[in-house]
Design a protein around this motif. Structure first.
Motif, PDB file in Angstrom:
ATOM      1  N   ALA A  40       0.838  -1.201   0.000  1.00  0.00           N
ATOM      2  CA  ALA A  40       0.000   0.000   0.000  1.00  0.00           C
ATOM      3  C   ALA A  40       0.874   1.253   0.000  1.00  0.00           C
ATOM      4  CB  ALA A  40      -0.939  -0.010   1.201  1.00  0.00           C
ATOM      5  N   PRO A  66      -7.798   4.362  -4.677  1.00  0.00           N
ATOM      6  CA  PRO A  66      -8.201   3.037  -4.185  1.00  0.00           C
ATOM      7  C   PRO A  66      -7.349   1.879  -4.728  1.00  0.00           C
ATOM      8  CG  PRO A  66     -10.097   4.210  -5.076  1.00  0.00           C
ATOM      9  CD  PRO A  66      -8.880   4.998  -5.411  1.00  0.00           C
ATOM     10  N   TRP A  69      -4.761   0.130  -2.329  1.00  0.00           N
ATOM     11  CA  TRP A  69      -5.434  -0.612  -1.250  1.00  0.00           C
ATOM     12  C   TRP A  69      -6.024  -1.913  -1.783  1.00  0.00           C
ATOM     13  CZ3 TRP A  69      -3.700   1.023   3.029  1.00  0.00           C
ATOM     14  CH2 TRP A  69      -3.412   2.369   3.209  1.00  0.00           C
ATOM     15  N   GLY A  73      -4.634  -5.494  -0.594  1.00  0.00           N
ATOM     16  CA  GLY A  73      -5.595  -6.431  -0.008  1.00  0.00           C
ATOM     17  C   GLY A  73      -5.624  -7.760  -0.738  1.00  0.00           C
TER      18      GLY A  73
END
Length: 88
Positions: A40, A66, A69, A73
């Motif tokens: 990130a 975004p 992230w 993830g």
């Protein structure tokens, strides 16, 4: 204490033995939290560098922010899944 007696505190427990096995094979367990936050951070620094170089305008932030992230993830989920599959 007898010189031939085994002291139970001298015996490594199973987690220490497992860690030693990983290192002996030239590998170590992945810390998923550090992996996710590192990816990130790397993604956010990349976005900052692209915006600082004026390669994209400020409107691109809405869809660019975004992305790190989501990638981090997904990498965390993948690392957790692969790690769980190897332990079986």
């Amino acid at each position: 204490m007898n010189e031939h007696a085994v002291d139970p505190t001298d015996q490594p427990d199973q987690t220490e033995q497992a860690d030693q096995d990983w290192w002996a094979r030239g590998r170590h367990p992945v810390n998923v939290g550090q992996l996710v936050m590192g990816l990130a951070f790397l993604g956010l620094v990349t976005i900052w560098a692209v915006l600082a170089a004026d390669a994209l305008d400020g409107d691109a932030l809405r869809w660019l922010l975004p992305v790190p992230w989501l990638v981090a993830g997904a990498a965390g989920l993948l690392a957790t899944t692969v790690g769980a599959a190897r332990r079986r």
